[in-house]
Design an enzyme around this catalytic site. Sequence first.
Site, PDB file in Angstrom:
ATOM      1  N   TYR A 135      55.457  64.612   8.830  1.00  0.00           N
ATOM      2  CA  TYR A 135      54.408  64.760   7.815  1.00  0.00           C
ATOM      3  C   TYR A 135      55.057  65.181   6.507  1.00  0.00           C
ATOM      4  O   TYR A 135      55.577  66.286   6.389  1.00  0.00           O
ATOM      5  CB  TYR A 135      53.385  65.793   8.295  1.00  0.00           C
ATOM      6  CG  TYR A 135      52.211  66.043   7.377  1.00  0.00           C
ATOM      7  CD1 TYR A 135      51.861  65.166   6.353  1.00  0.00           C
ATOM      8  CD2 TYR A 135      51.426  67.179   7.548  1.00  0.00           C
ATOM      9  CE1 TYR A 135      50.769  65.407   5.533  1.00  0.00           C
ATOM     10  CE2 TYR A 135      50.329  67.437   6.742  1.00  0.00           C
ATOM     11  CZ  TYR A 135      50.004  66.545   5.732  1.00  0.00           C
ATOM     12  OH  TYR A 135      48.928  66.804   4.925  1.00  0.00           O
ATOM     13  N   LYS A 164      53.497  60.461   8.570  1.00  0.00           N
ATOM     14  CA  LYS A 164      52.316  60.545   7.727  1.00  0.00           C
ATOM     15  C   LYS A 164      52.836  60.847   6.324  1.00  0.00           C
ATOM     16  O   LYS A 164      53.292  61.962   6.036  1.00  0.00           O
ATOM     17  CB  LYS A 164      51.360  61.641   8.199  1.00  0.00           C
ATOM     18  CG  LYS A 164      50.134  61.789   7.282  1.00  0.00           C
ATOM     19  CD  LYS A 164      49.281  62.999   7.642  1.00  0.00           C
ATOM     20  CE  LYS A 164      48.139  63.147   6.645  1.00  0.00           C
ATOM     21  NZ  LYS A 164      47.325  64.364   6.903  1.00  0.00           N
ATOM     22  N   ILE A 206      45.790  58.746   8.315  1.00  0.00           N
ATOM     23  CA  ILE A 206      45.221  59.987   8.838  1.00  0.00           C
ATOM     24  C   ILE A 206      44.392  60.525   7.685  1.00  0.00           C
ATOM     25  O   ILE A 206      44.919  61.027   6.693  1.00  0.00           O
ATOM     26  CB  ILE A 206      46.292  60.983   9.301  1.00  0.00           C
ATOM     27  CG1 ILE A 206      47.038  60.411  10.513  1.00  0.00           C
ATOM     28  CG2 ILE A 206      45.657  62.333   9.656  1.00  0.00           C
ATOM     29  CD1 ILE A 206      48.208  61.261  10.994  1.00  0.00           C
TER      30      ILE A 206
END
Length: 293
Positions: A135, A164, A206
Amino acid sequence: MTKFHGTGVAIITPFNADLTVDHNALTNLVNFNIENGTNYIVISGTTGESVTITKHEKQAIIKTIVEANNGRVPLVLGIGGNNTAQVIDEIKTTDLSAIDALLSVSPYYSKPQQEGIYQHFKAISEVSPVDIILYNVPGRTSSNMTPETTLRLARDFKNIIAVKEAGNNVHQYLTLLRDKPEDFLIISGDDDLVLGVVLAGGAGVISVLGQALPKQFTTMINLGLEGRAKEAYKIHFGLMEMTSLIFSENNPAGIKAVLEALGLSKSTVRLPLVEATNELKQKIKTELQKIES
């Protein structure tokens, strides 16, 4: 679609007026998302106010979501931080039997060099019993994980399956998409950029907004994955104003205001965050009427 293609949502943690976790609202939100097309759910991310959730509360939240989900969609659990040893300890001591992957944020505050970021995720990869989604969110960490570091990790560790990417940087997205290993997923963490990312080869999103408007958001993403740009952009244009509104004060206060307007949960947040202002709440209600009409 593979497990993490499509629309994932970074689910909020609903609170009662007394700031305890509202497990009934959480169950309802899980069901609402699954019934309306959400492909997977991310637990205890930034939008879930993970930094103000206790260890005991986190375990209870996981239990509620696992039970509500009942195996219907994949679940991703946020475990990350800037203390590598502590992250490793949490991974080792958490029951991950119902979890399909971890979402682990690049170390924040410390501002490590790229080699430090690489070694941090190397250490996590070596102990994780499940797959890992990196992330990158430099607006929150004050440290950008470069495409070179991300792709080095992707090539070196089989259980690091995706990133992500939430740098709101089109060039960085395109570099990742151009140079990534074939089976490595680029997942957008930017609701405003995701459609362009998907059309360029990204795996999906997401999302923050997606949990409040799952039908519209998943339809847009699925159209993008099918290359049906004109139809997808029609939905995107209709969601642009709401996407801007929910991030105009703070996240997750904005999305919680949307969910409150929909009757799904209260808009309560924990300090140091504060609720969305009445002005923003009214703008959100007005925009919802436009979207739903």
